[in-house]
Design an enzyme around this catalytic site. Structure first.
Site, PDB file in Angstrom:
ATOM      1  CG  ASP A 107      -3.332  -4.105   4.951  1.00 40.41           C
ATOM      2  OD1 ASP A 107      -2.388  -3.283   5.126  1.00 40.41           O
ATOM      3  OD2 ASP A 107      -4.356  -3.828   4.310  1.00 40.41           O
ATOM      4  CD  GLU A 108      -5.645  -5.927   1.044  1.00 42.01           C
ATOM      5  OE1 GLU A 108      -6.719  -6.462   0.751  1.00 42.01           O
ATOM      6  OE2 GLU A 108      -5.403  -4.722   0.829  1.00 42.01           O
ATOM      7  CB  VAL A 109       2.754  -7.823   1.729  1.00 41.53           C
ATOM      8  CG1 VAL A 109       4.054  -7.557   0.980  1.00 41.53           C
ATOM      9  CG2 VAL A 109       2.661  -6.957   2.970  1.00 41.53           C
ATOM     10  CG  HIS A 132      -2.022  -1.013   1.104  1.00 42.85           C
ATOM     11  ND1 HIS A 132      -3.148  -0.810   0.365  1.00 42.85           N
ATOM     12  CD2 HIS A 132      -2.107  -2.276   1.595  1.00 42.85           C
ATOM     13  CE1 HIS A 132      -3.915  -1.899   0.427  1.00 42.85           C
ATOM     14  NE2 HIS A 132      -3.300  -2.803   1.159  1.00 42.85           N
ATOM     15  CG  ASN A 155      -8.201  -3.780   5.139  1.00 43.47           C
ATOM     16  OD1 ASN A 155      -7.334  -4.648   5.016  1.00 43.47           O
ATOM     17  ND2 ASN A 155      -8.302  -3.027   6.200  1.00 43.47           N
TER      18      ASN A 155
END
EC number: 3.2.1.52
Lengths: 548, 548
Positions: A342-344, A282, B20
């Site tokens: 998150d969400e790598v 992100h 997310n």
């Protein structure tokens, strides 16, 4: 009998018909009935409302410091709260009354609310924290009402509650019933996430939502301030981040003065500002102003020109992060920083030959989550050295990163069964946790979706009492892909109010009809206070929203 | 090369990640690219934009009547439109320029737009109708731009188009490219339904949405003014209807002056106001002020105290309707009235012994749709005697009510297959029709639902060319259960803009990427004009919404 004439909604009638609604969506129409708790929201822990009522006049009514209070006239936090709530209670009506000299003293009037901070340290000039005492006791009786609280934080909540007790009788006279309230929050962390990266949120929008958070006893503003799309945070240390990474370097940034204003505005309302600077994923917008921060992605044997997550193999990355988070730790006074995590996406890392080499050297094999952990652990050490605590999204826990014992794990993924399991697993490992999964308010659907938010309970997972105690609260999240200044406020309120009551009130406060009745009145109160909180269902407010 | 610097959106980047987001909702992020049609919305029928551009200054630029125009200075409709569009084009910038005396004449400037009404009757003082000529031709070139239109209605659309061609170059200078446009609507009826019964809509909200309709070349405001929940229409003949049936008889009603203002405000923007007074169902609020109008429901052999649809067996009902619709026909100048006729619940009629007796006398058997037809036919005769045409919801056709040949059937039910069949069936019977099924904008879902609205085409059903010609257009409906002044405008715009283009532009204008690019700019233009139109996706507008 309680009278809420002014806020009484003629919620609609009769036959369960909904014009032109596709059949599978037809629902019975809720019928409004006054709750015995009037318009109180969130419902206090203990409430006794008597049938005796008093009148309040704008000319005579005063909010004053109790003599024994540890907070006096120099506590500007309270003094400005008194003004704010006086305005909310008497609003435009105050002009019909005469000057101060006219202070009447009809024996049936309530003329004073005394605010008594009982602890020697009122914390008036401090910042709220996760351990702040937010409790208060409110006694409304003649000749005066008394609001007792150990700290100013409880007093702020008590003032809101007092203002919610005031109603207009059928002649429009401000009235209040004799009442005893003993109140404290069920959870210490009651937050709302706003996202100023997908869309820039003008300061005015942030402030008016902080104001509304206070009306709902929300005490954390989780400021998801930067992300892939834009970097509006103006860093003193690295001004090129917003110079290059914001949508616009002047009109779409938060200056140090802006940030300071947000923090102080929030503090005056008992709200913590927890900033999130999410890495290593992100971060596209970070890369625009900070050369070599992001990983160059490869297409075959050559750089493709695009970039991936933060580059975890360069020392310069950690030098940058150390300086950056040192600044953040001084700019934001709160004890916690949200570090994201998150969400790598591993695709780019996998494509890069230098990263591949590093993986070999570190004996990580093909497990890129080990590389992620490598990065996160170094980052956590950096942030720990600034004496801040940290929150992380659940992946950091899921991927087995070594964490300090007091790390807060923020649960956001999965369906109900999955998040229940996650909460059980996180707390079984001894970590404190925070729930958001059922409260993604950006996800909209037709009808009264607040009921679903209301029914979710963060302690409804299988675990011991010890585990349940590790749940410190939750956050409603309003991600920014589809919201900006044009629609954020009505989309957030009163849907977030449902979460606010779940996190404040006792676990057994679950009567959905009573909630509907109180929330209908509470939303009209927000509207009357200038907040465009959207309707729950067919109804009206005596004073409709005045904006477009 | 076209430059849309001022409205250029940095629509976000790169990697298709959405923070997310629950997996099944992840979509590729649209990437903004300037359309060759700039920000034009809805797209005109024929557009040629040259690369030559001219500058406009607020001091020198004028919109004037062409010498040969049949509408002169006395045509206040056009004169006020000139002011409105001048304001939109130069807005706050105008103060940086000097007084009139400074009128510059740089040879590369465009200094004039001449508006030329070519037909002898400009219709300046008339009302728009379903047969109005809305076509126009616009030529932007030096020394002057010329807007030719047979009637003022086309000129209004041309002014909007002209204003959409104006952009700011990189120095902020107002500029326009040499352009030739030939434009006319694909469908004659392009409407938006707003519902002021479930929630009262303050006049201010209605007016600002009329203003926005004009920006989208919408030409019908379908005012669903009353329904079960409330009766805000103040009738001169039957004032007790709103006295008893409105949410509040003073603060939540539309007075004759209010209605007049709405109609004139709409007329000045080329918009028809088609009121709907839906009977015999959806009438609970009517019954409060009009004794004996509704059918008393029975519980066993006794009246239950509740009421059903309009009572179709009493002469007094038809006396009332005759007087009421005579008033409506004079208050609303439009050639059409929408008579509703949908969702009649037979339960109450069935319970009532007088109705049962009447059914026997009429030999209706057990078929209550025959009773409904009996009522509707009498009502249609009444309304026909006022010289108005009428629209009805599809049930009236479905139930086989005998209709005048020029009745408009409004299709709203079913899934795609069902409404295609309905359109085929209605047009096979020779009736004109209007589609709303795919455009129920009150139904919200997460993400870019405008694309679904955009893709629906009212002529995509199986039928002959003759049948297709009977489709006169469509309406986007925003039913009011969940919207009021707090959230109506951002929920309507720019989602209704998608419908607006479908109904105006050529059938082959279906490129969703090009639509995204133009609509992104169009929504920022609405924001800049003070309308809180919500975002399509992560992005920014140079000038964000200034409200809360």
């Amino acid at each position: 009998m309680l009278k809420f004439v002014s806020l009484l909604l003629a919620l609609s009638c009769c036959q369960g018909l909904q014009h032109n609604n596709i059949d599978d969506y037809v629902e019975a129409e809720p019928v409004f009935q006054a709750s015995k708790y009037g318009s109180l929201w969130p419902l206090p822990q203990k409430v006794q409302i008597s049938e005796v009522s008093f009148k309040l006049t704008s000319a005579s009514f005063r909010i004053v410091d109790a003599k024994a209070s540890s907070a006096g006239p120099s506590c500007s936090l309270l003094q400005s709260a008194y003004r704010r709530y006086y305005e909310y209670m008497f609003g435009s009506a105050k002009k019909q009354w005469g000057s101060k000299n006219n202070r009447r003293s009809d024996p049936s009037d309530l003329t004073e609310l005394q605010v008594w901070i009982t602890s020697p340290d009122s914390e008036c000039d401090g910042y709220p924290s996760v351990t702040s005492d937010e409790s208060y006791e409110l006694t409304v009786n003649q000749p005066v009402a008394v609001l007792k609280a150990p700290k100013v934080w409880g007093a702020l909540h008590g003032l809101e509650t007092f203002s919610q007790l005031v109603f207009e009788d059928e002649y429009g006279a401000k009235s209040i019933n004799a009442t005893i309230i003993n109140d404290f929050p069920r959870f210490q962390h009651r937050g709302i996430l706003l996202d100023s990266s997908r869309h820039f949120l003008p300061i005015k929008v942030i402030l008016s939502n902080l104001e509304t958070m206070a009306m709902n006893k929300i005490n954390v503003f989780h400021w998801h301030i930067v992300d892939e799309q834009s970097f509006p945070y103006l860093s003193r240390t690295f001004p090129q981040l917003s110079e290059q990474g914001a949508y616009h370097p002047y009109t779409h940034v938060y200056t140090p003065a802006d940030v300071k204003m947000v923090i102080e505005f929030a503090r005056l309302r008992g709200i913590r500002v927890v900033p999130e600077f999410d890495t290593p994923g992100h971060t596209q917008s970070w890369g625009k102003g900070q050369k070599d921060l992001l990983t160059p992605c490869y297409s075959g044997s050559k750089p493709s020109g695009s970039f991936g997550p933060v580059n975890p193999i360069l020392n310069t990355t950690y030098d940058f992060m150390a300086k950056f988070f040192t600044e953040i730790s001084t700019v934001f006074p709160d004890g916690y920083i949200h570090l994201g995590g998150d969400e790598v996406d591993f695709t780019c890392w996998k494509s890069n030959p230098d990263i591949q080499k590093f993986m070999e050297q570190q004996h990580f094999g093909e497990d890129y989550s080990k590389l992620e952990s490598f990065y996160i652990q170094k980052l956590l050490d950096i942030v720990a050295s600034t004496k801040k605590g940290y929150l992380v999204w659940q992946e950091v826990f899921d991927n087995g990163v070594k964490l300090k014992a007091d790390t807060l794990i923020h649960v956001w993924k999965g369906n109900q069964e999955q998040y229940h399991n996650e909460m059980a697993s996180v707390t079984a490992s001894g970590y404190q946790t925070l729930l958001s999964t059922p409260w993604y308010l950006n996800r909209i659907s037709y009808g009264q979706d607040w009921q679903g938010f209301y029914k979710a309970d963060p302690q409804d997972f299988k675990g011991t009492d010890e585990q349940k105690k590790l749940v410190i609260g939750g956050e409603a999240c309003l991600w920014g892909e589809y919201v900006d200044a044009t629609n954020l406020t009505p989309r957030l309120w009163p849907r977030a109010s449902a979460v606010a009551e779940r996190l404040w009130s006792a676990k057994n406060v679950t009567d959905i009809d009573d909630a509907f009745n109180r929330l209908s009145l509470h939303r009209c109160r927000m509207v009357e206070r200038g907040i465009p909180a959207e309707p729950l269902f067919s109804s009206y407010c005596p004073r409709e929203y005045k904006g477009v």
